[in-house]
Design a protein around this motif. Sequence first.
Motif: not given
Length: 170
Positions: A103-112
């Motif tokens: 139930g949890v979305y996880t958005l991971k950033y490589d270069t932010a």
Amino acid sequence: MKKIIWLFLIIFFLTLFCFIPIFSAFTFTETRTEHPSIHFIPLEKKDHFQIIFTHTIHLTDVIENYRVLESNEIKLASMQYSNVAIGMPGYAEEGQTLSYENGVYTLKYDTAVLKDFILHIGDVDNKLDFHYNEKSFDLKEELDRGKSYEFKVKKISLFEKVKGVELNER
């Protein structure tokens, strides 16, 4: 005469010491004003922090995870949320990875990587917390509602430290 020179040198170096930025801190500097106030949290050895807020439409928590780089830039590591409706990403863009689990979305950033960002303290009674080093700071209580602050990691001087406002953990 030597005593006067030594006294002058001591006063000069003490004054200089007061204005040399040597203390690392998370800083919140008020924007849109001629006389900005500076609020700060001392930066210790731990380099991870979180900003947790309640989304004003979904009324669910959003957790943003950051890391301080050696250059004092801020790397947005990931964002976790439970609703992809208004205002929350439903897909990953280039340099991002989106996953959904329990139930949890996880958005991971490589270069932010950011040098700073503007944080608006809304005048609503929803959560806006800053978590660092196992401490929690209620930004709605510590900062003025309705105002915007430039958030930055930087070194501050003893003068700025004395003149500014250190945020209190709850």
